[in-house]
Design a protein around this motif. Structure first.
Motif, PDB file in Angstrom:
ATOM      1  N   THR A   1       0.832  -1.198   0.000  1.00  0.00           N
ATOM      2  CA  THR A   1       0.000   0.000   0.000  1.00  0.00           C
ATOM      3  C   THR A   1       0.870   1.253   0.000  1.00  0.00           C
ATOM      4  O   THR A   1       2.080   1.192   0.249  1.00  0.00           O
ATOM      5  CB  THR A   1      -0.901   0.025   1.242  1.00  0.00           C
ATOM      6  N   ARG A   2       0.248   2.384  -0.247  1.00  0.00           N
ATOM      7  CA  ARG A   2       0.986   3.652  -0.205  1.00  0.00           C
ATOM      8  C   ARG A   2       1.579   3.894   1.179  1.00  0.00           C
ATOM      9  O   ARG A   2       2.711   4.376   1.316  1.00  0.00           O
ATOM     10  CB  ARG A   2       0.053   4.802  -0.588  1.00  0.00           C
ATOM     11  N   THR A   3       0.810   3.557   2.207  1.00  0.00           N
ATOM     12  CA  THR A   3       1.294   3.766   3.578  1.00  0.00           C
ATOM     13  C   THR A   3       2.528   2.930   3.865  1.00  0.00           C
ATOM     14  O   THR A   3       3.536   3.427   4.387  1.00  0.00           O
ATOM     15  CB  THR A   3       0.187   3.427   4.589  1.00  0.00           C
ATOM     16  N   LEU A   4       2.457   1.634   3.518  1.00  0.00           N
ATOM     17  CA  LEU A   4       3.603   0.755   3.755  1.00  0.00           C
ATOM     18  C   LEU A   4       4.790   1.173   2.896  1.00  0.00           C
ATOM     19  O   LEU A   4       5.940   1.160   3.360  1.00  0.00           O
ATOM     20  CB  LEU A   4       3.221  -0.697   3.448  1.00  0.00           C
ATOM     21  N   ALA A   5       4.524   1.559   1.651  1.00  0.00           N
ATOM     22  CA  ALA A   5       5.609   1.991   0.766  1.00  0.00           C
ATOM     23  C   ALA A   5       6.355   3.184   1.356  1.00  0.00           C
ATOM     24  O   ALA A   5       7.593   3.221   1.354  1.00  0.00           O
ATOM     25  CB  ALA A   5       5.044   2.349  -0.606  1.00  0.00           C
ATOM     26  N   GLN A   6       5.610   4.157   1.878  1.00  0.00           N
ATOM     27  CA  GLN A   6       6.263   5.337   2.452  1.00  0.00           C
ATOM     28  C   GLN A   6       7.010   4.989   3.728  1.00  0.00           C
ATOM     29  O   GLN A   6       8.077   5.556   4.006  1.00  0.00           O
ATOM     30  CB  GLN A   6       5.227   6.434   2.713  1.00  0.00           C
ATOM     31  N   GLU A   7       6.486   4.041   4.512  1.00  0.00           N
ATOM     32  CA  GLU A   7       7.194   3.598   5.719  1.00  0.00           C
ATOM     33  C   GLU A   7       8.527   2.963   5.345  1.00  0.00           C
ATOM     34  O   GLU A   7       9.556   3.202   5.993  1.00  0.00           O
ATOM     35  CB  GLU A   7       6.332   2.597   6.498  1.00  0.00           C
ATOM     36  N   ILE A   8       8.519   2.130   4.298  1.00  0.00           N
ATOM     37  CA  ILE A   8       9.762   1.497   3.835  1.00  0.00           C
ATOM     38  C   ILE A   8      10.757   2.557   3.386  1.00  0.00           C
ATOM     39  O   ILE A   8      11.951   2.515   3.714  1.00  0.00           O
ATOM     40  CB  ILE A   8       9.461   0.512   2.676  1.00  0.00           C
ATOM     41  N   VAL A   9      10.259   3.537   2.639  1.00  0.00           N
ATOM     42  CA  VAL A   9      11.109   4.629   2.160  1.00  0.00           C
ATOM     43  C   VAL A   9      11.749   5.367   3.333  1.00  0.00           C
ATOM     44  O   VAL A   9      12.972   5.578   3.372  1.00  0.00           O
ATOM     45  CB  VAL A   9      10.286   5.616   1.299  1.00  0.00           C
TER      46      VAL A   9
ATOM     47  N   TYR B   1      20.520   7.809   1.126  1.00  0.00           N
ATOM     48  CA  TYR B   1      20.221   8.114  -0.271  1.00  0.00           C
ATOM     49  C   TYR B   1      18.701   8.099  -0.470  1.00  0.00           C
ATOM     50  O   TYR B   1      17.974   7.413   0.254  1.00  0.00           O
ATOM     51  CB  TYR B   1      20.853   7.084  -1.217  1.00  0.00           C
ATOM     52  N   ASN B   2      18.241   8.831  -1.493  1.00  0.00           N
ATOM     53  CA  ASN B   2      16.810   8.830  -1.760  1.00  0.00           C
ATOM     54  C   ASN B   2      16.356   7.448  -2.218  1.00  0.00           C
ATOM     55  O   ASN B   2      17.072   6.741  -2.936  1.00  0.00           O
ATOM     56  CB  ASN B   2      16.443   9.867  -2.835  1.00  0.00           C
ATOM     57  N   VAL B   3      15.158   7.087  -1.789  1.00  0.00           N
ATOM     58  CA  VAL B   3      14.584   5.787  -2.128  1.00  0.00           C
ATOM     59  C   VAL B   3      13.184   6.008  -2.696  1.00  0.00           C
ATOM     60  O   VAL B   3      12.429   6.866  -2.210  1.00  0.00           O
ATOM     61  CB  VAL B   3      14.506   4.874  -0.879  1.00  0.00           C
ATOM     62  N   ASN B   4      12.847   5.241  -3.726  1.00  0.00           N
ATOM     63  CA  ASN B   4      11.499   5.233  -4.282  1.00  0.00           C
ATOM     64  C   ASN B   4      10.937   3.819  -4.195  1.00  0.00           C
ATOM     65  O   ASN B   4      11.687   2.841  -4.350  1.00  0.00           O
ATOM     66  CB  ASN B   4      11.498   5.647  -5.756  1.00  0.00           C
ATOM     67  N   VAL B   5       9.652   3.721  -3.943  1.00  0.00           N
ATOM     68  CA  VAL B   5       8.973   2.432  -4.024  1.00  0.00           C
ATOM     69  C   VAL B   5       7.875   2.563  -5.068  1.00  0.00           C
ATOM     70  O   VAL B   5       7.054   3.478  -5.017  1.00  0.00           O
ATOM     71  CB  VAL B   5       8.384   2.010  -2.662  1.00  0.00           C
TER      72      VAL B   5
ATOM     73  N   ILE C   1       4.329   2.645 -10.958  1.00  0.00           N
ATOM     74  CA  ILE C   1       3.975   3.978 -10.481  1.00  0.00           C
ATOM     75  C   ILE C   1       4.631   4.220  -9.116  1.00  0.00           C
ATOM     76  O   ILE C   1       4.568   3.360  -8.232  1.00  0.00           O
ATOM     77  CB  ILE C   1       2.450   4.143 -10.351  1.00  0.00           C
ATOM     78  N   ILE C   2       5.251   5.371  -8.942  1.00  0.00           N
ATOM     79  CA  ILE C   2       5.899   5.688  -7.661  1.00  0.00           C
ATOM     80  C   ILE C   2       4.815   5.946  -6.603  1.00  0.00           C
ATOM     81  O   ILE C   2       4.001   6.863  -6.747  1.00  0.00           O
ATOM     82  CB  ILE C   2       6.803   6.926  -7.792  1.00  0.00           C
ATOM     83  N   ILE C   3       4.802   5.144  -5.556  1.00  0.00           N
ATOM     84  CA  ILE C   3       3.800   5.302  -4.486  1.00  0.00           C
ATOM     85  C   ILE C   3       4.442   5.662  -3.143  1.00  0.00           C
ATOM     86  O   ILE C   3       3.746   5.898  -2.158  1.00  0.00           O
ATOM     87  CB  ILE C   3       2.936   4.028  -4.331  1.00  0.00           C
ATOM     88  N   GLY C   4       5.753   5.702  -3.109  1.00  0.00           N
ATOM     89  CA  GLY C   4       6.469   6.124  -1.909  1.00  0.00           C
ATOM     90  C   GLY C   4       7.812   6.682  -2.323  1.00  0.00           C
ATOM     91  O   GLY C   4       8.500   6.081  -3.151  1.00  0.00           O
ATOM     92  N   SER C   5       8.186   7.850  -1.761  1.00  0.00           N
ATOM     93  CA  SER C   5       9.444   8.448  -2.187  1.00  0.00           C
ATOM     94  C   SER C   5       9.936   9.459  -1.166  1.00  0.00           C
ATOM     95  O   SER C   5       9.136  10.108  -0.478  1.00  0.00           O
ATOM     96  CB  SER C   5       9.268   9.143  -3.546  1.00  0.00           C
TER      97      SER C   5
ATOM     98  N   MET D   1      15.771  -6.930   0.542  1.00  0.00           N
ATOM     99  CA  MET D   1      15.420  -7.896   1.582  1.00  0.00           C
ATOM    100  C   MET D   1      14.599  -7.239   2.696  1.00  0.00           C
ATOM    101  O   MET D   1      13.610  -7.803   3.171  1.00  0.00           O
ATOM    102  CB  MET D   1      16.691  -8.509   2.185  1.00  0.00           C
ATOM    103  N   ALA D   2      14.980  -6.009   3.074  1.00  0.00           N
ATOM    104  CA  ALA D   2      14.241  -5.300   4.120  1.00  0.00           C
ATOM    105  C   ALA D   2      12.805  -5.017   3.682  1.00  0.00           C
ATOM    106  O   ALA D   2      11.858  -5.152   4.465  1.00  0.00           O
ATOM    107  CB  ALA D   2      14.957  -3.997   4.470  1.00  0.00           C
ATOM    108  N   ALA D   3      12.647  -4.645   2.403  1.00  0.00           N
ATOM    109  CA  ALA D   3      11.301  -4.362   1.883  1.00  0.00           C
ATOM    110  C   ALA D   3      10.453  -5.632   1.887  1.00  0.00           C
ATOM    111  O   ALA D   3       9.271  -5.601   2.236  1.00  0.00           O
ATOM    112  CB  ALA D   3      11.404  -3.789   0.478  1.00  0.00           C
ATOM    113  N   GLU D   4      11.040  -6.741   1.496  1.00  0.00           N
ATOM    114  CA  GLU D   4      10.277  -8.001   1.447  1.00  0.00           C
ATOM    115  C   GLU D   4       9.941  -8.499   2.850  1.00  0.00           C
ATOM    116  O   GLU D   4       8.880  -9.089   3.070  1.00  0.00           O
ATOM    117  CB  GLU D   4      11.072  -9.044   0.651  1.00  0.00           C
ATOM    118  N   LEU D   5      10.830  -8.254   3.804  1.00  0.00           N
ATOM    119  CA  LEU D   5      10.518  -8.596   5.189  1.00  0.00           C
ATOM    120  C   LEU D   5       9.346  -7.757   5.710  1.00  0.00           C
ATOM    121  O   LEU D   5       8.474  -8.251   6.430  1.00  0.00           O
ATOM    122  CB  LEU D   5      11.745  -8.386   6.073  1.00  0.00           C
ATOM    123  N   SER D   6       9.338  -6.478   5.328  1.00  0.00           N
ATOM    124  CA  SER D   6       8.230  -5.611   5.728  1.00  0.00           C
ATOM    125  C   SER D   6       6.918  -6.111   5.148  1.00  0.00           C
ATOM    126  O   SER D   6       5.872  -6.084   5.804  1.00  0.00           O
ATOM    127  CB  SER D   6       8.484  -4.171   5.260  1.00  0.00           C
TER     128      SER D   6
END
Length: 371
Positions: A6-14, A23-27, A33-37, A109-114
């Motif tokens: 979700t957008r919420t989880l994507a932004q949390e990962i970012v 460094y800047n991160v995008n999900v 489509i960029i949903i977290g940045s 790996m961190a994103a997939e764990l999340s």
């Protein structure tokens, strides 16, 4: 399967990742489509590097030479995020390739764990919600197929050992969801050795306490006082069919018991049979005549002296001396007020049958003020 990215989880990962690597991160979602940045101006843009990573199912590096070909990108690395062997999105790190390559697999790996954690949390919440709804159906007597109920209960880990005591627990309103969740966890810890505690409303729980594991009154009173709970005991349920009526008695006992003794935390149906019956009557039947017995007192009793005297007279079993002591008045004043009640209502509280009518009217009027 519902997309957990979700957008919420994507932004949390970012946010977590940027704090660590600098460094800047995008999900990006599964459509690129960029949903977290870390750069909010890029949200909802199509990321060409992510589209390529999804299409080829591989890690895609974007160097200076690729910026013209991959419109809307910056130098960096893009790695597909997978869950259950399915690509659900892409995580990208923006920066010089030589500096960020070492972070790629760790970030992936961190994103997939999340995602895995989010999936497990969602599964637990699903089970909890369905267990709570199943119990709500049970206490409302809405179960039509007991075999299906038992199958669903088993699959959700809902165990009700019969015979059991059905206990209703009301909690104080909490200011925030955080406090509510803390309170729920604390209560579950208190009762875990006896039975599972099921939340059926924001401020109400039900406990199916096996008869062979009765909790001591002292311990229950300690828990109720500590958490400011109102606890209602129903009757013993010997079958699943007994649970709904027992729950109603437990619930009614709380409402009726609050008027009996405002400072009491635990309310037993067996001690409140008459009050509970009157409470039920006040909710379901037109009781205007009985309620009206005390109505003539209102214009004559602006300070509630007569009504207070009647309540004290009932509470102290007609012992005039005790009533006078409780009200800080002379015994003759009590007798005078009792006579006034008799004259105004045409019901003499010193006559047992008429006192009963006054008592019923008093209770019905009190309960009528409840929501």
């Amino acid at each position: 399967m519902k997309n957990l990215l979700t957008r919420t989880l994507a932004q949390e990962i970012v946010n977590r990742t940027i704090d660590i690597i600098g460094y800047n991160v995008n999900v990006m979602d599964k459509d690129g489509i960029i949903i977290g940045s870390g750069d909010q101006s890029r949200l909802f843009e199509l990321h060409a590097g992510a589209v390529e990573a999804i299409a080829q199912e591989v890690e895609v590096e974007v160097g200076e030479e690729d910026l013209t070909r991959l419109k809307g990108t910056k130098t960096g690395i893009n790695l597909p995020i997978t869950f259950n062997e399915e690509i659900v999105g892409v995580i990208g790190i923006t920066g010089p390739l030589d500096e960020i390559r070492g972070y790629g697999k760790l970030v992936k790996m961190a994103a997939e764990l999340s995602l895995s954690q989010a999936f497990l949390t969602a599964e637990l919440q699903w089970d909890t919600r369905h267990k709570e709804e199943l119990v709500r159906q049970l206490i409302r007597a809405e179960i039509e197929d007991w075999n299906l109920f038992k199958t669903r209960a088993d699959s959700l880990g809902l165990s009700i050992s019969l015979p059991c005591e059905v206990i209703c627990i009301d909690t104080p309103q909490t200011a925030t969801r955080y406090n509510e969740e803390r309170q729920k966890y604390a209560l579950e810890e208190q009762f875990k050795e006896y039975s599972s505690l099921i939340q059926i409303q924001k401020d109400r729980y039900v406990l199916f306490l096996p008869a062979k594991k009765a909790i001591s009154k002292d311990k229950l009173l300690h828990i109720a006082s500590r958490f400011k709970l109102d606890v209602g005991y129903g009757t013993i349920a010997y079958t699943l069919d007994d649970i709904a009526p027992s729950y109603q008695k437990a619930s009614y006992s709380i409402n009726a018991g609050r008027f009996k003794k405002a400072d009491q935390r635990i309310h037993y149906y067996e001690e409140l049979v008459l009050d509970v019956s009157l409470y039920k009557l006040s909710r379901s039947t037109d009781m205007k005549e009985l309620k009206g017995i005390l109505m003539p007192l209102k214009p004559e009793d602006q300070a509630n002296q007569l009504l207070d005297t009647l309540e004290a007279y009932i509470k102290h079993n007609g012992e005039v001396k005790q009533v006078a002591k409780a009200l800080f008045v002379h015994r003759n004043t009590v007798q005078y007020r009792l006579q006034k009640i008799a004259e105004i209502t045409k019901k003499d509280p010193r006559v047992l049958e008429q006192l009963l009518e006054l008592y019923v009217s008093l209770k019905l009027n009190q309960f009528d003020g409840l929501k």
